[in-house]
Motif scaffolding. Structure first.
Motif, mmCIF file in Angstrom:
data_model
loop_
_atom_site.group_PDB
_atom_site.id
_atom_site.type_symbol
_atom_site.label_atom_id
_atom_site.label_comp_id
_atom_site.label_asym_id
_atom_site.label_seq_id
_atom_site.Cartn_x
_atom_site.Cartn_y
_atom_site.Cartn_z
ATOM 1 N N GLU A 1 0.825 -1.213 0.000
ATOM 2 C CA GLU A 1 0.000 0.000 0.000
ATOM 3 C C GLU A 1 0.857 1.261 0.000
ATOM 4 N N ILE A 2 1.956 1.220 0.732
ATOM 5 C CA ILE A 2 2.810 2.401 0.871
ATOM 6 C C ILE A 2 3.813 2.514 -0.274
ATOM 7 N N THR A 3 4.510 1.424 -0.574
ATOM 8 C CA THR A 3 5.627 1.498 -1.522
ATOM 9 C C THR A 3 5.242 1.156 -2.954
ATOM 10 N N GLY A 4 4.202 0.340 -3.133
ATOM 11 C CA GLY A 4 3.831 -0.111 -4.470
ATOM 12 C C GLY A 4 4.661 -1.276 -4.970
ATOM 13 N N ILE A 5 5.613 -1.751 -4.160
ATOM 14 C CA ILE A 5 6.526 -2.811 -4.607
ATOM 15 C C ILE A 5 5.885 -4.190 -4.444
ATOM 16 N N LEU A 6 5.797 -4.908 -5.554
ATOM 17 C CA LEU A 6 5.272 -6.274 -5.548
ATOM 18 C C LEU A 6 6.391 -7.307 -5.607
ATOM 19 N N LEU B 1 11.354 11.424 -14.717
ATOM 20 C CA LEU B 1 11.967 10.156 -14.333
ATOM 21 C C LEU B 1 12.639 10.378 -12.978
ATOM 22 N N ILE B 2 11.959 9.942 -11.947
ATOM 23 C CA ILE B 2 12.404 10.205 -10.582
ATOM 24 C C ILE B 2 12.871 8.913 -9.916
ATOM 25 N N HIS B 3 13.846 9.054 -9.009
ATOM 26 C CA HIS B 3 14.292 7.889 -8.246
ATOM 27 C C HIS B 3 13.118 7.296 -7.483
ATOM 28 N N GLN B 4 13.028 5.972 -7.486
ATOM 29 C CA GLN B 4 11.855 5.324 -6.917
ATOM 30 C C GLN B 4 12.219 4.426 -5.747
ATOM 31 N N ALA B 5 11.819 4.892 -4.564
ATOM 32 C CA ALA B 5 11.984 4.106 -3.354
ATOM 33 C C ALA B 5 10.650 3.839 -2.684
ATOM 34 N N SER C 1 8.730 1.988 -12.370
ATOM 35 C CA SER C 1 9.298 0.650 -12.514
ATOM 36 C C SER C 1 9.394 -0.049 -11.163
ATOM 37 N N ILE C 2 9.080 0.682 -10.091
ATOM 38 C CA ILE C 2 9.288 0.177 -8.736
ATOM 39 C C ILE C 2 8.454 -1.064 -8.431
ATOM 40 N N HIS C 3 7.295 -1.192 -9.070
ATOM 41 C CA HIS C 3 6.396 -2.307 -8.763
ATOM 42 C C HIS C 3 7.061 -3.661 -8.988
ATOM 43 N N LYS C 4 7.879 -3.741 -10.049
ATOM 44 C CA LYS C 4 8.520 -5.015 -10.382
ATOM 45 C C LYS C 4 10.016 -5.029 -10.085
ATOM 46 N N LEU C 5 10.633 -3.847 -9.985
ATOM 47 C CA LEU C 5 12.093 -3.792 -9.851
ATOM 48 C C LEU C 5 12.575 -3.298 -8.497
ATOM 49 N N GLY C 6 11.679 -2.740 -7.668
ATOM 50 C CA GLY C 6 12.095 -2.248 -6.363
ATOM 51 C C GLY C 6 13.020 -1.044 -6.461
ATOM 52 N N ASP D 1 11.242 15.620 -27.081
ATOM 53 C CA ASP D 1 10.546 15.580 -25.798
ATOM 54 C C ASP D 1 11.442 16.128 -24.682
ATOM 55 N N VAL D 2 10.834 16.871 -23.755
ATOM 56 C CA VAL D 2 11.550 17.384 -22.589
ATOM 57 C C VAL D 2 11.221 16.513 -21.383
ATOM 58 N N ILE D 3 12.251 16.072 -20.688
ATOM 59 C CA ILE D 3 12.051 15.243 -19.503
ATOM 60 C C ILE D 3 12.853 15.832 -18.342
ATOM 61 N N ILE D 4 12.464 15.453 -17.139
ATOM 62 C CA ILE D 4 13.214 15.833 -15.939
ATOM 63 C C ILE D 4 13.701 14.553 -15.261
ATOM 64 N N PHE D 5 15.006 14.488 -15.008
ATOM 65 C CA PHE D 5 15.573 13.466 -14.135
ATOM 66 C C PHE D 5 15.648 14.059 -12.738
ATOM 67 N N ALA D 6 15.285 13.305 -11.712
ATOM 68 C CA ALA D 6 15.374 13.823 -10.348
ATOM 69 C C ALA D 6 15.631 12.680 -9.368
ATOM 70 N N SER D 7 16.344 13.009 -8.285
ATOM 71 C CA SER D 7 16.627 11.973 -7.291
ATOM 72 C C SER D 7 16.883 12.585 -5.919
ATOM 73 N N VAL D 8 16.725 11.751 -4.910
ATOM 74 C CA VAL D 8 17.006 12.126 -3.528
ATOM 75 C C VAL D 8 17.562 10.900 -2.822
ATOM 76 N N GLY D 9 18.530 11.116 -1.930
ATOM 77 C CA GLY D 9 19.089 9.962 -1.227
ATOM 78 C C GLY D 9 20.143 10.360 -0.217
ATOM 79 N N ALA D 10 20.847 9.341 0.277
ATOM 80 C CA ALA D 10 21.787 9.490 1.387
ATOM 81 C C ALA D 10 22.670 10.709 1.210
ATOM 82 N N GLY D 11 22.793 11.457 2.321
ATOM 83 C CA GLY D 11 23.626 12.655 2.262
ATOM 84 C C GLY D 11 23.187 13.766 3.209
ATOM 85 N N MET D 12 21.930 14.276 3.156
ATOM 86 C CA MET D 12 20.934 13.933 2.134
ATOM 87 C C MET D 12 21.200 14.758 0.871
ATOM 88 N N ASN D 13 21.262 14.066 -0.238
ATOM 89 C CA ASN D 13 21.549 14.701 -1.514
ATOM 90 C C ASN D 13 20.305 14.767 -2.388
#
Length: 352
Positions: A48-53, A267-271, A299-304, A332-344
């Motif tokens: 329910e929270i993460t969507g990861i199957l 396209l955002i980092h998926q946790a 892609s998180i549902h199948k790849l975590g 096409d214009v896209i945005i890459f984005a991420s957040v993680g340890a650092g916090m970066n």
């Protein structure tokens, strides 16, 4: 001169681990006490929270750099370049090469050097090095590659994000269900073609946030206290990401001069699916807009959560038509984005 991704590749491990595979795990609270709910309920709430199957783990006979080499070979093939003409190989990871059933991280020589060796590149002027920047590592490495090219120090760079998080998880911690393994690689080149990297944003928040992700002991107090595992303060990370990632994305978009209505995909980092949805919704609220349907491929549902590999793998799947219902076309214009340890936090506005 523009700076573009001219080829991409990824490696998705073949070993599938579903949520039911955690049914026999003895999940504990941080203080070592047992949960007052069954593993079935834990798994249900987790989805329910993460969507990861399900998620992917590397085969027992593989290490991180093995996956990186496979992804790199695919990216080189797609770009059509001669690998001997590469000026830099930049590899983003967090934990190095960790063999199955060991507790040591192996980073000498660097994983980038191991990839160069695996590609059998003879040119000594092809410089290979690693960066440690948490989950935003691949995006940061792309920003570095762009800087080298802009400065006239390089024309072609191989940028990789690769990680085996399954080797550093505490099986008694529910958060272990989030993590996965994988690798994504891209060739970044100077080109006369239109588009490419239009703007970037990058930041490190460490005054209060440095230890939101850390290495800590197992929740099972009977485990060896000298062995440590990846740990996180999930609620703090969630609140931090919601507060800061949308603003970083908006700043990056403003620098690019591109109107938000021209953005095709983010396209955002998926946790965590709910966290990502909240970030994107808050981003669009900054522009007093509703979030467009289908703006954020998942892609998180199948790849975590494969850390640094998530964003480049997602990009590779889309451009190769391997993510159902998703596509990217020239211009096409896209945005890459991420957040993680650092916090970066970082972001790139990119035109295909």
């Amino acid at each position: 001169m523009n700076i573009k991704i001219t080829g991409s590749g990824s490696y998705i491990p073949t070993k599938k681990v579903t949520n039911s595979d955690f049914a026999q795990h003895d999940f504990l609270n941080e203080d070592g006490t047992a949960f007052n709910m069954t593993n079935d309920i834990i798994a249900e709430k987790f989805v329910e929270i993460t969507g990861i199957l399900e998620r992917r783990y590397a085969a027992d006979d593989m290490v991180n750099s093995d996956m990186a080499i496979i992804a790199a070979k695919k990216a080189i093939e797609k770009s059509g370049i001669d690998p001997e003409t590469l000026d830099y190989i930049i590899l983003a990871h967090n934990y190095g090469d960790i063999q199955t059933n060991t507790i040591q991280s192996d980073t000498v020589p660097s994983l980038a050097t191991r990839v160069k060796y695996g590609l059998q590149i003879k040119n000594p002027k092809c410089v290979a090095y690693d960066i440690l920047f948490g989950c935003p590592g691949w995006i940061e490495a792309v920003i570095q590659a762009q800087a080298y090219i802009k400065a006239g120090m390089a024309k072609k760079c191989l940028v990789i994000g690769s990680e085996t998080l399954s080797r550093v998880v505490d099986k008694h911690d529910r958060d272990s269900m989030i993590y996965s393994d994988g690798a994504g690689a891209t060739i970044i080149e100077a080109t006369d073609d239109e588009g490419g990297i239009l703007a970037h944003e990058s930041a490190t928040f460490s005054f209060d946030e440095a230890k939101f992700l850390y290495f800590g002991n197992s929740f099972n107090k009977n485990e060896d206290p000298n062995i440590r595992y990846i740990k996180m303060y999930g609620r703090k990370i969630y609140e931090f990401a919601l507060s800061n990632v949308p603003k970083a994305m908006a700043s990056c978009l403003e620098k690019s001069g591109i109107p938000i209505t021209d953005v095709k995909k983010i396209l955002i980092h998926q946790a965590n699916e709910k966290m990502d949805e909240a970030i994107i919704n808050r981003f669009y609220k900054l522009f007093k807009m509703e979030t467009p349907v289908g703006i954020m491929p998942m892609s998180i549902h199948k790849l975590g959560n494969s850390s640094v590999a998530t964003v480049p793998t997602l990009y590779d799947l889309i451009v190769n038509g391997e993510l159902e219902g998703q596509n990217l076309n020239k211009g096409d214009v896209i945005i890459f984005a991420s957040v993680g340890a650092g916090m970066n936090i970082n972001a790139i506005v990119y035109k295909m």
